[in-house]
Design an enzyme around this catalytic site. Structure first.
Site, PDB file in Angstrom:
ATOM      1  N   ILE A  83      47.120  38.485  37.372  1.00  0.00           N
ATOM      2  CA  ILE A  83      46.466  39.241  36.306  1.00  0.00           C
ATOM      3  C   ILE A  83      45.927  38.251  35.283  1.00  0.00           C
ATOM      4  O   ILE A  83      46.566  37.237  34.991  1.00  0.00           O
ATOM      5  CB  ILE A  83      47.437  40.249  35.648  1.00  0.00           C
ATOM      6  CG1 ILE A  83      46.689  41.145  34.646  1.00  0.00           C
ATOM      7  CG2 ILE A  83      48.606  39.544  34.965  1.00  0.00           C
ATOM      8  CD1 ILE A  83      47.515  42.318  34.136  1.00  0.00           C
ATOM      9  N   ILE A 103      49.806  34.481  36.201  1.00  0.00           N
ATOM     10  CA  ILE A 103      48.923  34.732  35.064  1.00  0.00           C
ATOM     11  C   ILE A 103      47.670  33.873  35.238  1.00  0.00           C
ATOM     12  O   ILE A 103      47.758  32.649  35.358  1.00  0.00           O
ATOM     13  CB  ILE A 103      49.601  34.388  33.721  1.00  0.00           C
ATOM     14  CG1 ILE A 103      50.942  35.124  33.585  1.00  0.00           C
ATOM     15  CG2 ILE A 103      48.657  34.736  32.570  1.00  0.00           C
ATOM     16  CD1 ILE A 103      50.852  36.631  33.639  1.00  0.00           C
ATOM     17  N   LYS A 104      46.515  34.526  35.247  1.00  0.00           N
ATOM     18  CA  LYS A 104      45.257  33.794  35.419  1.00  0.00           C
ATOM     19  C   LYS A 104      44.760  33.290  34.066  1.00  0.00           C
ATOM     20  O   LYS A 104      44.615  34.058  33.112  1.00  0.00           O
ATOM     21  CB  LYS A 104      44.201  34.697  36.057  1.00  0.00           C
ATOM     22  CG  LYS A 104      44.513  35.076  37.491  1.00  0.00           C
ATOM     23  CD  LYS A 104      43.451  35.976  38.097  1.00  0.00           C
ATOM     24  CE  LYS A 104      42.281  35.168  38.613  1.00  0.00           C
ATOM     25  NZ  LYS A 104      41.339  36.040  39.388  1.00  0.00           N
ATOM     26  N   ILE A 105      44.514  31.990  34.019  1.00  0.00           N
ATOM     27  CA  ILE A 105      43.993  31.348  32.814  1.00  0.00           C
ATOM     28  C   ILE A 105      42.712  30.608  33.199  1.00  0.00           C
ATOM     29  O   ILE A 105      42.734  29.776  34.113  1.00  0.00           O
ATOM     30  CB  ILE A 105      45.018  30.361  32.224  1.00  0.00           C
ATOM     31  CG1 ILE A 105      46.277  31.107  31.771  1.00  0.00           C
ATOM     32  CG2 ILE A 105      44.403  29.577  31.067  1.00  0.00           C
ATOM     33  CD1 ILE A 105      47.382  30.201  31.241  1.00  0.00           C
TER      34      ILE A 105
END
Length: 374
Positions: A113, A144-146
């Protein structure tokens, strides 16, 4: 092409140590049993999402109406509603993939996400949202998409140092990819100093593919010469091959080996944007051409089904082609294509597209909540 039941190209891809992930998620896919079917029948072992995917999901069907009605009744604002709806979907997907996560000892069975793309140039805010998403979804098989902006690098290190598994997205250039790998290792080193279990931290680095060919091909078309035309359709895979070489070089380094001895897991290269945008190219081009051990290929549904039907796995198609790939990029430069400018543009364009999708997602949620209030 006719599909032969005895031939299972996605099984062949899995046997070549390429993890098959789906680049899609919706409540319809969750509630209708579609995701379970893809895990069971299509060898899918992971899911990626982004603002565009969520915006598309919210605009179709009525699976979200009841929840949005409840949120409207509770006077939730739009950002809160978006956060609740998307984290609920991702948590549900994590639960479906949990058995895969157990079976692969934590390697796969994960769902990604993304942080709010409006924060992409604010490292502190990105890291804070990463923590909030991590604790809200509250599943160990979460990424976690960064985005791999210059500011995002510090957020990657910060999140990793706190034991958060990160999917670094929107990587286009080799220089930025090396910085991403360095940020991950720095985070692991800080996590070890803090006494965290490095084996529990995972990461993938999402290197974007088809958009590179789309942009380079457009610039080659603008040159309008036979020599330029002959260079079309090869830049993306050449760039990805050199990225895989950089990954190999890093994992051979003493810095990485020291972390590996402490239990750290390598940051796997993930090939993203693997749906073919030019219909003149084979629809499995960015799967068959990107086969290498220890990689991930996240495919939109149409690409997944195309490869299941007529994909061909002919062994490793990445290693051994590094000199040829470097020579190709030299040819592009000689033709007048500034590849650094291409990748810088694609990062800006990718962020702009995610911002636009996030706005569309918010507008869709706001409209439905207003409808429910009315």
């Amino acid at each position: 092409m006719t599909h032969h039941p005895e031939h299972d190209p996605l099984a062949d891809l899995t046997a070549a140590w390429v993890a098959v992930w789906l680049d899609d998620l919706s409540r319809e896919l969750l509630a209708g049993g579609g995701l379970q079917s893809l895990v069971a029948g299509r060898h899918v072992v992971g899911v990626t999402t982004n603002p565009t995917i969520f915006a598309s999901a919210l605009s179709r069907g009525d699976r979200y109406n009841e929840q949005l009605a409840d949120l409207a009744a509770g006077n939730a604002d739009v950002d809160t509603a978006v956060f609740i709806v998307t984290t609920d979907d991702v948590r549900a997907a994590c639960d479906i993939l949990a058995p895969v996560h157990v079976r692969t000892a934590g390697l796969d069975g994960c769902v990604s996400i993304e942080v709010d793309p409006r924060l992409s140039h604010d490292a502190a805010a990105t890291a804070e949202m990463a923590r909030l998403l991590w604790t809200t979804v509250n599943r160990e098989n979460l990424y976690i998409k960064i985005p791999a902006t210059q500011e995002g690098l510090a957020a990657i290190t910060e999140a990793t140092s706190q034991g958060i598994s990160v999917n670094v997205t929107l990587i286009f250039s080799l220089e930025r990819y090396r910085a991403v790998m360095d940020a991950y290792l720095s985070g692991l080193e800080q996590a070890h100093t803090a006494g965290l279990d490095l084996a529990a931290i995972r990461s993938v680095a999402s290197f974007f593919i088809s958009r590179v060919d789309t942009e380079v091909d457009a610039r080659l078309d603008h040159l309008g010469t036979p020599e330029a035309d002959a260079l079309k359709g090869s830049a993306a895979i050449a760039n990805a091959r050199l990225a895989y070489q950089a990954h190999e070089q890093l994992t051979a380094s003493e810095r990485w080996q020291r972390l590996a001895r402490l239990g750290a897991r390598p940051q796997r290269p993930l090939w993203a944007s693997t749906g073919v945008k030019n219909p003149a190219y084979p629809d499995t081009k960015y799967v068959a051409g990107l086969i290498a051990r220890g990689t991930v290929n996240t495919m939109p549904g149409a690409t997944l089904e195309a490869f299941a039907d007529h994909g061909q796995v002919s062994g490793d198609t990445m290693t051994g082609g590094y000199d040829r790939s470097r020579s190709f990029l030299d040819q592009l430069a000689a033709a007048g294509i500034d590849f650094d400018d291409v990748t810088a543009y694609l990062e800006r364009d990718g962020l702009a597209k995610f911002d636009k999708s996030w706005s569309e997602l918010g507008a869709t949620v706001a409209a439905e909540m207003e409808h429910q209030r009315a």
